[in-house]
Design an enzyme around this catalytic site. Structure first.
Site, mmCIF file in Angstrom:
data_model
loop_
_atom_site.group_PDB
_atom_site.id
_atom_site.type_symbol
_atom_site.label_atom_id
_atom_site.label_comp_id
_atom_site.label_asym_id
_atom_site.label_seq_id
_atom_site.Cartn_x
_atom_site.Cartn_y
_atom_site.Cartn_z
ATOM 1 N N ALA A 167 0.842 -1.208 0.000
ATOM 2 C CA ALA A 167 0.000 0.000 0.000
ATOM 3 C C ALA A 167 0.874 1.254 0.000
ATOM 4 C CB ALA A 167 -0.935 -0.009 1.203
ATOM 5 N N ASP A 168 1.955 1.226 0.777
ATOM 6 C CA ASP A 168 2.873 2.362 0.814
ATOM 7 C C ASP A 168 3.534 2.593 -0.544
ATOM 8 O OD1 ASP A 168 2.750 3.441 3.408
ATOM 9 O OD2 ASP A 168 3.977 1.834 4.215
ATOM 10 N N GLN A 169 4.060 1.536 -1.142
ATOM 11 C CA GLN A 169 4.798 1.696 -2.397
ATOM 12 C C GLN A 169 3.878 2.146 -3.528
ATOM 13 O OE1 GLN A 169 8.005 1.733 -0.995
ATOM 14 N NE2 GLN A 169 8.638 0.826 -2.920
#
Length: 397
Positions: A167-169
């Protein structure tokens, strides 16, 4: 030829992962990224730190950025940040909503001073709704968005986090896309705007086909070990796995020929996609037995001779020894001032005329503070005073 973002100055207040990956992408395309950290530094500096001092987390997410250390708990620190924002093209932050406003650095203040500024925010939940101000991280978004449940097999199964950081990337990629879009819009309008990307929104976009199916039919599509007999991985006699993806009908005869199963091409149980899926519990054991009869190298060669999309299932170190990622610059080599020659993950977006560059390694905390403040017009005396009063610079050890 000049890098596409050369001359664009980015004031980077991000930390952890989602925001920092967005600004790495901007740095790769030539932006001057100034990372503003508090006296103790971004917590990412301490993530995954090994005994030799190397942190893959930090190096991958904060290369290509100049490091400035300012104490934003002090009014003079906020004044410095405002002064830097006056000369910036982009400001990026991923604090919990309300934090920048509490410091006097919200878009209502900063964008009024600099109307051309792109003010980019990465949030957990989005800026609206009852959960907007709650804390969030990558795995929280994977859980709430249905991703973890679907990855584990769907309702009734144990949820799984297949890759912490996805989700972050992906959120960072989307934030960089939003910033570049806003920069293009500024070329036409002359004005900046607020850009927002959230972990939740990114996770929903990532799952759009599966989520739309659930919204339409009121239930999730079943998740199985293989999506279909011709879409999935099979184990070979050497213990290795080969992945095949034969979605289109044209691939079924090719797969059957590659596996020596020509006699099944026109078998009414398997001849077409729907009946093949319906009878998958009959076909998959036959294909499993075929794959298990020879090595992964043998089957990979046979499948590629038939032009079937196929790959060996590799781990990271095997990937690092294969040619394909290197040929495209997705993996690259660079010199690190502390760790010598390093193999690193390179830029993933390619432009033919203005290609990205492999940015310099992540910097020590606060080493660029004085240079950046000089560029902002501060005198040597002012810089020395601010340093002596601990408004700027790392915390004393």
């Amino acid at each position: 030829m000049a890098a596409p973002l050369e001359g664009i100055r980015v004031l980077d207040f991000t930390r952890y992962q989602q925001g920092p990956f967005a600004t790495v992408i901007l740095a790769d395309f030539g932006a001057d990224v100034i990372k503003v950290e508090d006296p103790s530094g971004d917590y990412g500096r301490r993530m995954w730190r090994e005994p030799d001092g190397f942190s893959a987390f930090w190096e991958s997410l904060d290369r290509g950025k100049r490091s400035v250390c300012i104490d934003l708990r002090r009014q003079e620190g906020v004044d410095l940040a405002l002064r830097l924002a006056d000369g910036a093209d982009v400001l990026v932050e991923n604090f919990r909503p309300g934090t920048m406003e509490r410091w006097g650095l919200g878009p209502d203040v900063v964008c009024e001073r600099n109307p051309r500024l792109i003010y980019a925010r990465a949030t957990g939940w989005g800026s609206k709704g009852p959960m907007a101000k709650l804390p969030s991280f990558d795995q929280i978004a994977q859980a709430y968005s249905g991703f973890a449940q679907h990855a584990g097999g769907g309702p009734g199964h144990r949820p799984e986090i297949p890759y912490p950081g996805i989700a972050d990337q992906t959120g960072g990629m989307n934030l960089a896309l939003g910033i570049m879009t806003a920069l293009y819009a500024r070329e036409r309008t002359g004005r900046g705007q607020v850009v927002e990307v959230s972990l939740l929104g990114t996770q929903l976009a990532l799952q759009a086909p599966e989520l739309l199916h659930a919204l339409h039919f009121g239930k999730e599509r079943p998740r199985e070990f293989r999506a279909a007999p011709t879409v999935g991985h099979y184990q070979c006699s050497d213990g290795r796995w080969v992945m095949i993806v034969g979605i289109d009908q044209k691939f079924w005869p090719r797969i059957a020929r590659a596996l020596g199963l020509d006699h099944l091409i026109d078998d009414p149980r398997f001849a077409r996609g729907f009946v093949r899926y319906k009878n998958r519990h009959e076909l998959e054991p036959i294909m499993e037995e075929a794959f298990a009869s020879n090595t992964s190298a043998h089957w990979l060669e046979r499948l590629r001779q038939e032009d079937v999309p196929a790959s060996i299932v590799q781990d990271y170190l095997e990937l690092a020894e294969s040619e394909q990622a290197w040929a495209n610059g997705y993996l690259a080599e660079t010199d690190h001032p502390k760790f010598g020659r390093q193999r690193v993950v390179g830029p993933h977006i390619q432009l033919s005329g203005t290609p990205p560059r492999l940015s310099f390694p992540a910097r020590d905390l606060g080493v660029d503070t004085a240079d950046v403040l000089r560029e902002a017009g501060l005198s040597e005396a002012e810089i020395e005073r601010l340093s002596a009063e601990r408004v700027i610079g790392p915390a004393a050890e």
